[in-house]
Write a protein that holds these residues in place. Structure first.
Motif, PDB file in Angstrom:
ATOM      1  N   ASP A  64      26.360 -64.099  69.543  1.00  0.00           N
ATOM      2  CA  ASP A  64      27.032 -64.750  70.667  1.00  0.00           C
ATOM      3  C   ASP A  64      27.284 -63.709  71.744  1.00  0.00           C
ATOM      4  N   ASN A  65      28.107 -64.026  72.695  1.00  0.00           N
ATOM      5  CA  ASN A  65      28.319 -63.121  73.830  1.00  0.00           C
ATOM      6  C   ASN A  65      29.563 -62.254  73.682  1.00  0.00           C
ATOM      7  N   GLU A  66      30.207 -62.263  72.535  1.00  0.00           N
ATOM      8  CA  GLU A  66      31.361 -61.378  72.349  1.00  0.00           C
ATOM      9  C   GLU A  66      30.927 -59.915  72.472  1.00  0.00           C
ATOM     10  N   PRO A  67      31.757 -59.058  73.078  1.00  0.00           N
ATOM     11  CA  PRO A  67      31.377 -57.643  73.197  1.00  0.00           C
ATOM     12  C   PRO A  67      31.245 -56.977  71.834  1.00  0.00           C
ATOM     13  N   LEU A  68      30.220 -56.140  71.709  1.00  0.00           N
ATOM     14  CA  LEU A  68      29.934 -55.429  70.467  1.00  0.00           C
ATOM     15  C   LEU A  68      30.218 -53.948  70.669  1.00  0.00           C
ATOM     16  N   ILE A  69      31.116 -53.402  69.847  1.00  0.00           N
ATOM     17  CA  ILE A  69      31.459 -51.977  69.892  1.00  0.00           C
ATOM     18  C   ILE A  69      30.635 -51.240  68.845  1.00  0.00           C
ATOM     19  N   GLY A  70      29.951 -50.202  69.255  1.00  0.00           N
ATOM     20  CA  GLY A  70      29.206 -49.360  68.338  1.00  0.00           C
ATOM     21  C   GLY A  70      29.970 -48.097  67.985  1.00  0.00           C
TER      22      GLY A  70
ATOM     23  N   VAL B  28      36.781 -44.095  91.047  1.00  0.00           N
ATOM     24  CA  VAL B  28      35.567 -44.301  91.829  1.00  0.00           C
ATOM     25  C   VAL B  28      34.350 -43.873  90.999  1.00  0.00           C
ATOM     26  N   ASN B  29      33.339 -44.732  90.954  1.00  0.00           N
ATOM     27  CA  ASN B  29      32.085 -44.413  90.277  1.00  0.00           C
ATOM     28  C   ASN B  29      32.270 -43.992  88.818  1.00  0.00           C
ATOM     29  N   GLY B  30      33.119 -44.694  88.105  1.00  0.00           N
ATOM     30  CA  GLY B  30      33.308 -44.410  86.688  1.00  0.00           C
ATOM     31  C   GLY B  30      32.062 -44.760  85.885  1.00  0.00           C
ATOM     32  N   ASN B  31      31.932 -44.126  84.719  1.00  0.00           N
ATOM     33  CA  ASN B  31      30.809 -44.434  83.837  1.00  0.00           C
ATOM     34  C   ASN B  31      31.265 -44.794  82.432  1.00  0.00           C
ATOM     35  N   GLY B  32      32.577 -45.054  82.267  1.00  0.00           N
ATOM     36  CA  GLY B  32      33.114 -45.409  80.964  1.00  0.00           C
ATOM     37  C   GLY B  32      34.606 -45.651  81.063  1.00  0.00           C
ATOM     38  N   PHE B  33      35.288 -45.558  79.924  1.00  0.00           N
ATOM     39  CA  PHE B  33      36.730 -45.748  79.875  1.00  0.00           C
ATOM     40  C   PHE B  33      37.342 -44.619  79.049  1.00  0.00           C
TER      41      PHE B  33
ATOM     42  N   LYS C 107      37.050 -54.578  77.877  1.00  0.00           N
ATOM     43  CA  LYS C 107      36.748 -55.995  77.655  1.00  0.00           C
ATOM     44  C   LYS C 107      36.981 -56.802  78.923  1.00  0.00           C
ATOM     45  N   SER C 108      38.022 -56.459  79.677  1.00  0.00           N
ATOM     46  CA  SER C 108      38.303 -57.157  80.931  1.00  0.00           C
ATOM     47  C   SER C 108      37.146 -57.008  81.912  1.00  0.00           C
ATOM     48  N   ASP C 109      36.595 -55.798  82.017  1.00  0.00           N
ATOM     49  CA  ASP C 109      35.442 -55.587  82.902  1.00  0.00           C
ATOM     50  C   ASP C 109      34.189 -56.256  82.352  1.00  0.00           C
ATOM     51  N   TYR C 110      34.060 -56.282  81.019  1.00  0.00           N
ATOM     52  CA  TYR C 110      32.898 -56.933  80.398  1.00  0.00           C
ATOM     53  C   TYR C 110      32.851 -58.416  80.763  1.00  0.00           C
ATOM     54  N   ASP C 111      34.015 -59.028  80.858  1.00  0.00           N
ATOM     55  CA  ASP C 111      34.088 -60.458  81.185  1.00  0.00           C
ATOM     56  C   ASP C 111      33.723 -60.748  82.634  1.00  0.00           C
ATOM     57  N   LYS C 112      33.626 -59.683  83.465  1.00  0.00           N
ATOM     58  CA  LYS C 112      33.209 -59.840  84.871  1.00  0.00           C
ATOM     59  C   LYS C 112      31.787 -59.308  84.961  1.00  0.00           C
TER      60      LYS C 112
END
Length: 472
Positions: free
Chosen positions: A288-294, A409-414, A432-437
């Motif tokens: 499904d579309n749930e975020p997957l953490i590796g 500005v110009n982030g590449n992660g969290f 997850k909040s950004d993933y939903d956008k």
């Protein structure tokens, strides 16, 4: 310049960890910029017969190990334009495994002395010997005590790289005379806190000390990170330098990698969703579309596994899945196995080493979690970004130097700062909040993929440092 890299392992000949990858990649990158590089490692039993057949015997010599005189064979081979030398002594190195033996101190005392003796018998004449981790720490010590003023050695410089300060080559004082043959008036070079500390000897005597990231270099002046060596490092910080490691971008390339389900680029990332579907199916998780953490890591305390344990079920219940690959301490393995039983459609755990599965996790996951308590450099977060998998990391060592929080500005992660489970959970929730956008997430993925963590930039910094050493 002529640079000789001395190490206890190197890809493709013998490897047990990240050190081998560095020694297999950095000399090639420096050589591509017009300098001559060679590598010297022990001739282990693990080196295949096929590789041995490509080696040329140079000569054999005797090497002093305190009062003993030991046989030393010298072999060479050329691989990918780099000259490799091999130190042969079957008593010391023809064993199953590279380390973990009762006489490791004696084995690498021999290796350090053999590297310096070898220089009189090979055509390659280095300007600099770049030593790596405690197994080569006696090279700069022996150089200062016995070789510095000998003919042919007088212009030689030594650099020493600390890949992980936790491993120091720490032994009782009896090894000084019994194994090392260091005169009593030079014992202060190695004595530290009542023991003989080989890493301390290298810090004292090498012309430059290098760590594998700028932040780790600063952290090593703090007792929290330095495992007791902060006092000596503070006095030697004038020669301490931090240079971030690189990764082999030829191997880790989403555009050409044959081990992943679908290739893609940062211009067209549509193939990444196919990689995710393939991975979810392979691992038996709900597609499904749930975020997957590796997570691809060793299950040990300093990797931050305790933080993950504290809030694991909260993360799963918030609508996220896990693809976990690793092994290590039994308490952590059992925890993750229990979680996979409790949430079979959301959590997959593989307690083994599987480089091909690791590649599929890098490509198929949406996020990559590294909440390390300490991380000298870290390669996994850089590899994950090559595949467009957004890293979530604690700001320590190389993680701090390579991952920028997407709140700026110009982030590449969290990122999160304190070693605290709630702070890690907050970073995951922001991800997850950004993933939903979808548009915001796609831009973030493309920024992560466009980051350059190849060896080219690091090699340039190494060259500048080595040139500075020779100009003194």
């Amino acid at each position: 310049m002529n640079i000789l890299f001395a190490a206890s392992e190197a890809v493709p000949y013998a490897a047990s960890g990240g050190l081998a990858d560095v020694i297999g990649s950095l000399p090639k990158s420096i050589a591509e910029k017009g300098h001559s590089c060679a590598v010297v490692i022990p001739l282990y039993k693990a080196i295949s017969e096929e590789m041995r057949s490509e080696m040329e015997f140079i000569t054999n010599i005797t090497v002093d190990v305190s009062w003993r005189k030991q046989y030393c064979g010298i072999f060479k081979a050329k691989k990918d334009g780099i000259l490799y030398y091999f130190i042969d002594n079957e008593y010391y190195f023809y064993r199953d495994g590279l380390y973990g033996f009762y006489d490791d101190c004696e084995r690498f005392v021999f290796f350090g002395r053999a590297v310096l003796e070898m220089l009189r018998h090979i055509a390659f004449k280095p300007d600099i010997i770049s030593c790596n981790d405690w197994q080569t720490a006696l090279i700069p010590v022996y150089f200062q005590v016995y070789y510095k003023y000998r003919q042919g050695y007088d212009k030689l410089k030594t650099a020493f790289t600390i890949h992980n300060i936790e491993y120091q080559g720490r032994y009782g004082r009896e090894v000084l005379n019994e194994l090392m043959g260091i005169p009593p008036y030079n014992s202060g070079l190695l004595e530290y806190d009542g023991y003989i500390n080989m890493l301390k000897g290298a810090i004292e005597t090498a012309d430059r000390i290098i760590t594998v990231s700028p932040s780790y270099a600063r952290e090593l002046l703090d007792p929290w990170y330095a495992h007791g060596l902060d006092r000596i490092l503070v006095t030697k910080q004038h020669k301490l330098n931090g240079i971030i490691n690189g990764i082999d971008t030829g191997i880790y390339d989403s555009k050409t990698d044959k081990l992943i389900a679908c290739n893609y680029t940062n211009e067209d990332i549509s193939g990444k969703s196919e990689c995710k579907k393939f991975l979810l199916t392979e691992l038996g998780l709900t597609v499904d579309n749930e975020p997957l953490i590796g997570i691809v890591t060793r299950f040990v305390k300093h990797k931050g596994i305790d933080l993950i344990r504290c809030v694991f079920e909260q993360i799963v219940n918030s609508g996220m899945k896990f693809a976990i690959l690793g092994s290590g301490e039994r308490i952590y393995e059992e925890f993750f196995i229990e979680m996979s039983r409790r949430y079979p459609d959301k959590v997959s755990v593989s307690t083994k080493f599987d480089s091909e599965l690791a590649r599929r996790i890098y490509a198929g996951a949406d996020m990559f979690l590294m909440p390390s308590q300490s991380e000298p450099c870290g390669l996994a977060q850089m590899i994950a970004m090559r595949y467009g998998t957004v890293p979530i990391v604690r700001e320590t060592g190389g993680l701090k130097d390579t991952v920028r929080d997407n709140g700026g500005v110009n982030g590449n992660g969290f990122t999160f700062k304190t070693f605290n489970a709630d702070d890690m959970l907050d970073a995951i929730c922001r991800a997850k909040s950004d993933y939903d956008k979808s548009e915001r997430w796609e831009s973030l993925v493309k920024r992560a993929m466009s980051c350059d963590y190849s060896w080219s930039a690091s090699a340039k910094t190494y060259i500048e440092l080595f040139e500075d050493m020779l100009s003194e």
